[in-house]
Enzyme design. Structure first.
Site, PDB file in Angstrom:
ATOM      1  N   CYS A  52       0.826  -1.206   0.000  1.00  0.00           N
ATOM      2  CA  CYS A  52       0.000   0.000   0.000  1.00  0.00           C
ATOM      3  C   CYS A  52       0.868   1.266   0.000  1.00  0.00           C
ATOM      4  O   CYS A  52       0.367   2.366  -0.199  1.00  0.00           O
ATOM      5  CB  CYS A  52      -0.991  -0.007   1.146  1.00  0.00           C
ATOM      6  SG  CYS A  52      -0.239  -0.318   2.720  1.00  0.00           S
ATOM      7  N   SER A 109      10.868   1.886   4.801  1.00  0.00           N
ATOM      8  CA  SER A 109       9.457   1.777   5.170  1.00  0.00           C
ATOM      9  C   SER A 109       8.972   3.010   5.918  1.00  0.00           C
ATOM     10  O   SER A 109       9.762   3.721   6.524  1.00  0.00           O
ATOM     11  CB  SER A 109       9.244   0.557   6.057  1.00  0.00           C
ATOM     12  OG  SER A 109       9.513  -0.613   5.334  1.00  0.00           O
ATOM     13  N   GLU A 114       9.781  -2.033   9.948  1.00  0.00           N
ATOM     14  CA  GLU A 114       8.616  -2.918  10.053  1.00  0.00           C
ATOM     15  C   GLU A 114       8.863  -4.220   9.282  1.00  0.00           C
ATOM     16  O   GLU A 114       9.628  -4.258   8.330  1.00  0.00           O
ATOM     17  CB  GLU A 114       7.344  -2.186   9.594  1.00  0.00           C
ATOM     18  CG  GLU A 114       7.404  -1.598   8.200  1.00  0.00           C
ATOM     19  CD  GLU A 114       6.781  -2.470   7.147  1.00  0.00           C
ATOM     20  OE1 GLU A 114       6.282  -3.541   7.514  1.00  0.00           O
ATOM     21  OE2 GLU A 114       6.814  -2.095   5.979  1.00  0.00           O
ATOM     22  N   GLN A 120       6.478  -9.387   1.951  1.00  0.00           N
ATOM     23  CA  GLN A 120       5.937  -8.993   0.651  1.00  0.00           C
ATOM     24  C   GLN A 120       6.982  -9.187  -0.456  1.00  0.00           C
ATOM     25  O   GLN A 120       6.658  -9.605  -1.565  1.00  0.00           O
ATOM     26  CB  GLN A 120       5.470  -7.529   0.712  1.00  0.00           C
ATOM     27  CG  GLN A 120       4.166  -7.380   1.494  1.00  0.00           C
ATOM     28  CD  GLN A 120       3.972  -5.996   2.082  1.00  0.00           C
ATOM     29  OE1 GLN A 120       4.938  -5.249   2.311  1.00  0.00           O
ATOM     30  NE2 GLN A 120       2.733  -5.632   2.365  1.00  0.00           N
ATOM     31  N   GLY A 189     -15.008   0.091  18.391  1.00  0.00           N
ATOM     32  CA  GLY A 189     -14.552   0.250  17.015  1.00  0.00           C
ATOM     33  C   GLY A 189     -14.041  -1.073  16.485  1.00  0.00           C
ATOM     34  O   GLY A 189     -13.532  -1.914  17.248  1.00  0.00           O
TER      35      GLY A 189
END
Ligand SMILES: NC(=O)c1ccc[n+]([C@@H]2O[C@H](COP(=O)([O-])OP(=O)(O)OC[C@H]3O[C@@H](n4cnc5c(N)ncnc54)[C@H](OP(=O)(O)O)[C@@H]3O)[C@@H](O)[C@H]2O)c1
Length: 423
Positions: A52, A109, A114, A120, A189
């Site tokens: 993303c 990152s 991270e 990925q 939430g």
């Protein structure tokens, strides 16, 4: 004859492009993209990494392809070529290798160090390998970069001290509340931020209740994230049942009001901590004035995340130094690969020659004794090897040290034809 291979990286990332722009560069059908890039951008090998925060193409090629890459990428995504000018970054060879190492070690990152990016990248090279989009160069490069990245992370501790607003909020609750395990925890939430909170609670072994306007959403959330779903209305009228409340919603008004908490505290004989991760706030700041209530908002939580981040930032210098050293190691092994097609070819033709001459000699001798045949055969092998291995190793070394002239000369000497070149 052109021997030099290029390692190319073309990328659009969060550094130059906000997320809503970045999205437009996303490649939907990756397998098709590989075919297009190879055909129209003259790339021999490619690997696409998409997260993303970035869309990146790594490639191996013999020519300059920046414009062709832009063109192909534009046609795949239906974007204007001009759109690329402001967003795309383009680097080659040493810089491309350097960037890949920064990626695998987590230095590029958004959240320094991270873990996700490493997984990925592993997936990207695995699927590129499966469809044969990548070959010897990129496979070697990625395998090594992944190993180095893992090693760098472990030795530098850059990824240590897991931080997200979610886990920081849980950490703050731990620091402020004694015996958190015995307390009643509520999470309001079921979105992204709540997921982070739930993950952290789950990992540390806390039980918690979850609520969202629609009970169905809480139920699905709890199935994967843990926790126990509770009806929204039940919560609103019964805040007194909870000791720690995490709030992460996008409600445009105060969900946790002064009135509700004042009521709750009347029916409660211990304190309450409320952590509001929402922006804009969903907890009225005034609840902080109620006796026994401790409130922390997103700014305070984010500040702690920032501090934690600085600890990571201090490690960056160290990681950068390691990367700088590793780049030259990787670059050398990439250059060494340039010599491989020629070396393989020469070894093969000499081996053919040896075998042919051996058979001829054996036939002439009419030799049947296996032991003698073996001795003669070993002799031919030893002679061939002692003659060829030194020049071949020198060719590899020269290639590694960036002397393509030697490779070119060797091609002439050994009558090596480029079309034989097996990748
Ligand atoms: N994403 C981030 O990186 C990040 C980081 C720090 C802070 N924040 C802040 O954290 C908050 C949550 O972000 P998010 O990314 O988790 O959002 P999200 O994924 O869109 O989730 C929003 C949540 O809010 C609930 N909600 C929406 N309107 C509501 C209302 N009127 N009453 C009660 N609940 C309501 C939704 O549940 P229902 O649909 O069931 O109501 C959902 O659980 C936001 O204020 C955001 O600014 C986000």
């Amino acid at each position: 004859m052109e021997m030099n291979q290029k390692i190319i990286n073309a990328r659009v990332t969060f550094r130059n492009s906000p997320i809503h722009i970045l999205e437009k560069f996303t490649i939907k059908d990756i397998e098709n993209a590989y075919q297009q890039f190879k055909k129209h951008s003259e790339l021999d090998e490619c690997v696409i990494i998409q997260t993303c925060n970035r869309i990146e193409l790594f490639a191996k090629s013999k020519s300059d392809n920046m414009d062709k890459i832009k063109k192909t990428w534009a046609s795949i995504t239906g974007l204007d070529e001009e759109t690329f000018n402001e967003n795309i970054e383009f680097v080659e060879n040493q810089e491309a290798i350097h960037h890949l190492l920064k990626l695998t070690s987590g230095l590029d990152s958004m959240v320094l160090g991270e873990e996700q990016i490493l997984g990925q990248i592993k997936n990207s090279i695995t699927s590129a390998r499966e469809v044969k989009a990548s070959g010897q160069h990129l496979n070697t490069l990625f395998d090594k970069a992944i190993r180095m990245g893992t090693r760098i992370r472990n030795s530098s501790g850059i990824g240590k001290g897991g931080i997200s607003v979610g886990s920081m909020a849980v950490k703050l609750a731990e620091e402020n509340i004694d015996e958190l395990k015995t307390k009643k925890i509520l999470l309001i939430g079921t979105g992204e931020v709540s997921t982070l909170v739930a993950k952290s609670l789950q990992r540390r072994g806390y039980e918690f209740n979850v609520t969202s306007r629609t009970i169905g959403r809480s139920e699905t959330f709890c199935e994967t994230m843990g926790g126990k779903p509770i009806k929204f209305e039940e919560v609103l009228s019964g805040f007194n049942r909870y000791d720690i409340i995490f709030v992460a919603t996008t409600a445009p008004y105060f969900l946790v009001t002064q009135e509700r908490i004042t009521d709750a505290m009347k029916n409660k004989n211990n304190g309450m901590m409320i952590l509001d991760l929402s922006n804009p706030r969903t907890v009225d700041e005034k609840v902080a004035t109620i006796g026994g209530v401790k409130l922390m908002n997103l700014d305070q939580i984010a500040e702690m995340v920032e501090k934690n981040m600085n600890a990571r930032l201090n490690k960056v210098k160290n990681v950068e130094n390691i990367i700088r050293e590793e780049v030259s190691v990787l670059e050398a092994s990439m250059k060494r690969l340039d010599a491989e097609p020629l070396v393989t070819d020469v070894f093969k033709s000499i081996e053919d020659l040896r075998e042919k001459e051996l058979q001829k000699a054996l036939q002439m001798l009419g030799e049947k004794d296996e032991k003698k045949i073996k001795i003669i055969e070993e002799l031919t092998k030893a002679v061939v090897e002692s003659i060829v291995s030194t020049p071949m190793n020198n060719i590899r070394k020269a290639s590694e040290q960036g002397q393509p002239g030697v490779l070119e000369l060797a091609s002439k000497l050994f009558d090596y034809k480029k079309q034989n070149q097996a990748d």
